[in-house]
Design an enzyme around this catalytic site. Structure first.
Site, mmCIF file in Angstrom:
data_model
loop_
_atom_site.group_PDB
_atom_site.id
_atom_site.type_symbol
_atom_site.label_atom_id
_atom_site.label_comp_id
_atom_site.label_asym_id
_atom_site.label_seq_id
_atom_site.Cartn_x
_atom_site.Cartn_y
_atom_site.Cartn_z
ATOM 1 N N ASP A 88 48.324 46.404 40.579
ATOM 2 C CA ASP A 88 48.522 45.345 39.577
ATOM 3 C C ASP A 88 47.712 45.677 38.330
ATOM 4 O O ASP A 88 46.774 46.474 38.376
ATOM 5 C CB ASP A 88 48.140 43.963 40.134
ATOM 6 C CG ASP A 88 46.655 43.836 40.468
ATOM 7 O OD1 ASP A 88 46.063 44.811 40.977
ATOM 8 O OD2 ASP A 88 46.075 42.761 40.215
ATOM 9 N N GLU A 158 44.115 42.782 42.684
ATOM 10 C CA GLU A 158 42.718 43.050 42.308
ATOM 11 C C GLU A 158 42.327 42.301 41.051
ATOM 12 O O GLU A 158 41.234 41.737 40.961
ATOM 13 C CB GLU A 158 42.492 44.551 42.106
ATOM 14 C CG GLU A 158 41.012 44.950 42.102
ATOM 15 C CD GLU A 158 40.291 44.757 40.768
ATOM 16 O OE1 GLU A 158 39.059 44.670 40.771
ATOM 17 O OE2 GLU A 158 40.957 44.669 39.716
HETATM 18 N N1 BES Z 1 38.514 48.532 37.610
HETATM 19 C C1 BES Z 1 37.938 47.312 37.180
HETATM 20 C C2 BES Z 1 36.451 47.238 37.387
HETATM 21 C C3 BES Z 1 35.609 48.311 36.743
HETATM 22 C C4 BES Z 1 36.010 48.979 35.607
HETATM 23 C C5 BES Z 1 34.410 48.609 37.316
HETATM 24 C C6 BES Z 1 35.212 49.962 35.052
HETATM 25 C C7 BES Z 1 33.611 49.560 36.743
HETATM 26 C C8 BES Z 1 34.007 50.252 35.617
HETATM 27 C C9 BES Z 1 38.619 46.162 37.904
HETATM 28 O O1 BES Z 1 40.017 46.295 37.886
HETATM 29 C C10 BES Z 1 38.309 44.887 37.210
HETATM 30 O O2 BES Z 1 38.757 44.709 36.113
HETATM 31 N N2 BES Z 1 37.566 43.980 37.851
HETATM 32 C C11 BES Z 1 37.326 42.685 37.307
HETATM 33 C C12 BES Z 1 36.919 41.718 38.370
HETATM 34 C C13 BES Z 1 38.066 41.060 39.090
HETATM 35 C C14 BES Z 1 37.563 40.058 40.076
HETATM 36 C C15 BES Z 1 39.061 40.433 38.158
HETATM 37 C C16 BES Z 1 36.221 42.737 36.305
HETATM 38 O O3 BES Z 1 35.273 43.543 36.428
HETATM 39 O O4 BES Z 1 36.290 41.937 35.365
HETATM 40 MN MN MN Z 2 40.615 48.182 38.359
HETATM 41 MN MN MN Z 3 40.692 45.665 35.855
#
Ligand code: BES
Ligand code: MN
Ligand code: MN
Length: 463
Positions: A88, A158
């Site tokens: 996604d 995710e």
């Molecule tokens: N891939 C990201 C997280 C990420 C990006 C970690 C770059 C470290 C470096 C992930 O898809 C993401 O966006 N996570 C969200 C949290 C989620 C609960 C929506 C975030 O970090 O905002």
């Molecule tokens: Mn991600």
């Molecule tokens: Mn992300």
């Protein structure tokens, strides 16, 4: 390991084109208007895993979007690597700021990416990075070099909190049993300086609503005599930080892990240019918690940020009105040992206490998750480090990231295994922003590095 470079060289156009096809499907999990597309993406991921040589590939239904699962078990006595990723993507808005449409991928050359970068929503986060694993798998199975067992688990929620994946993991311990979890969904310092992510921040995400009078009022007739919810909300939000930019919620820092001077000195050694950082963002200065460097502020320190705020009249021209309600969405990035549910409660209690008598306050928790740190002396980390040494000619630097992948701590809790975060993205890839892109160099480097992880992990497991 034989031929990985020549295999990548020979197949790179196909690798790029296949990813482009996947990027054309707008798998936005947050917006139900894209439901069909999200489901279609799951089907495409399933097909790609089958082509890469996985057995028993299945679409596992959940109450939300499905999880694509596939595996190749070659010998029960060999170690098992579980690969996790997500198909996604974030919503593409604001669409008008994209230089090319978000779901019509194009390759553009940039200063940083003379080989070209693929511009599309999800190019880096996480379709591109997830697909590196599919292509690495294809290489290993088609050249008979798969050294261990592999399981793939690719989810579709995710970006909206992985709620159904959490349930799936809890109910499928045996199926998901593994020796290490491998994820490419983070970044690295730069193309010249490889790094392995050793930490992720936790998250508490809440929405707040401030209600004043029972209807929108004339701002002349009532102005000054009743609480204006927008005035009140902004004042309450401003009160959440003190003059040193510390968060004022009582108890917020109680469990925060304090790094030793030595650990902080180690962190400070990573190459970083504050000038370049400011230049890249077009800001005159950085801003943040007193006593910490920029890299500390965005990784080992917790934060509180408003992600959206609205209320009242925002149409053309002016309307003299005191709105009945004001809203904001607030995220708190947490560090290891802070419990996200506890922090959510502390926020709620404190925020409610900030409200003056003339308004009602509602705090609605959204989702959250725990942070994560992983040691560098594990077999998994060592295997990853050796893999980068071979493909980058340099030992990668361990680095904590400020982002969150909440499911990682749940993996540790439920499956008792460590996660290795081999991210190949760059901060400049603009993930979650307009013009997200992923360098072709990074994409191919990832495909070439991943099989070496398998090789070293299997070898180190035998010792
Ligand atoms: N891939 C990201 C997280 C990420 C990006 C970690 C770059 C470290 C470096 C992930 O898809 C993401 O966006 N996570 C969200 C949290 C989620 C609960 C929506 C975030 O970090 O905002
Ligand atoms: Mn991600
Ligand atoms: Mn992300």
């Amino acid at each position: 390991m034989q031929n990985i470079d020549s295999y990548v060289e020979k197949n790179k156009d196909r690798f790029i084109n296949e990813l482009i096809e996947l990027l054309k499907i707008p798998s936005v999990s947050a917006d139900s208007a894209f439901k069909k597309d999200v489901l279609k993406t799951a089907d495409e991921v399933k097909k790609s895993l089958e082509k890469a040589g996985c057995d028993h590939v299945e679409i596992c239904e959940t109450e939300g979007y499905p999880i694509v699962y596939g595996e190749k078990i070659i010998d029960k006595n060999l170690p098992t690597v579980l690969v996790y990723g997500h198909y996604d993507v974030q919503p593409a808005d604001p669409i008008e700021l994209w230089t090319s449409p978000p779901f019509e991928p194009v390759i553009k050359k940039t200063e940083l990416h003379p080989e070209g970068a693929i511009y599309a929503r999800g190019a880096c986060d996480d379709k591109g990075q997830m697909y590196m694993h599919v292509k690495a798998m294809e290489f290993m199975t088609s050249t008979n070099q798969l050294p261990c067992n592999v399981k793939f688990m690719i989810e579709g929620e995710e970006e909206v909190g992985s709620v159904n994946l959490g349930k799936f993991v809890k109910e499928n311990h045996e199926k998901l049993k593994n020796d290490v979890i491998l994820i490419s969904d983070t970044g690295m310092i730069s193309k010249e300086t490889p790094s392995i992510t050793t930490g992720l921040r936790g998250l508490s995400y809440v929405e707040v609503e401030v209600t004043g009078p029972n209807r929108d009022l004339h701002s002349g007739l009532y102005g000054g005599a009743v609480a204006n919810p927008i005035n009140v909300l902004t004042k309450m939000i401003a009160a959440l930080h003190d003059e040193n930019n510390h968060i004022t919620i009582p108890g917020f820092y109680d469990k925060v892990e304090n790094l030793s001077d030595e650990e902080r000195a180690q962190m400070a050694k990573a190459p970083f240019s504050l000038e370049d950082y400011k230049k890249a963002l077009d800001i005159d200065d950085v801003y943040g918690e007193k006593g910490y460097t920029t890299n500390e502020r965005n990784s080992i320190r917790p934060t509180l940020d408003v992600n959206g705020i609205w209320g009242g009249y925002i149409g053309e021209g002016a309307k003299t009105v005191i709105a009945s309600k004001a809203f904001a969405k607030i995220s708190m990035r947490l560090v290891p040992h802070q419990d996200w549910e506890e922090i959510t409660q502390l926020f709620k209690k404190h925020f409610e206490s900030l409200a003056p008598k003339g308004v009602k306050v509602l705090v609605k928790p959204h989702h959250g998750g725990q942070g994560y740190v992983t040691p560098i002396d594990s077999i998994g980390y060592q295997a990853a480090s050796k893999a980068y040494e071979e493909t980058f000619g340099k030992t990668p630097i361990p680095q904590r990231s400020g982002g969150s992948i909440p499911i990682v701590s749940l993996f540790e809790q439920e499956l008792k295994s460590k996660t290795i975060l081999m991210g190949f993205g760059l901060d400049s890839d603009a993930i979650h922003s307009p013009n997200e892109h992923f360098g072709i160099w990074n994409y191919l480097k990832g495909i070439a590095t991943i099989p070496l992880f398998y090789k070293h992990f299997t070898e180190l497991s035998k010792k």
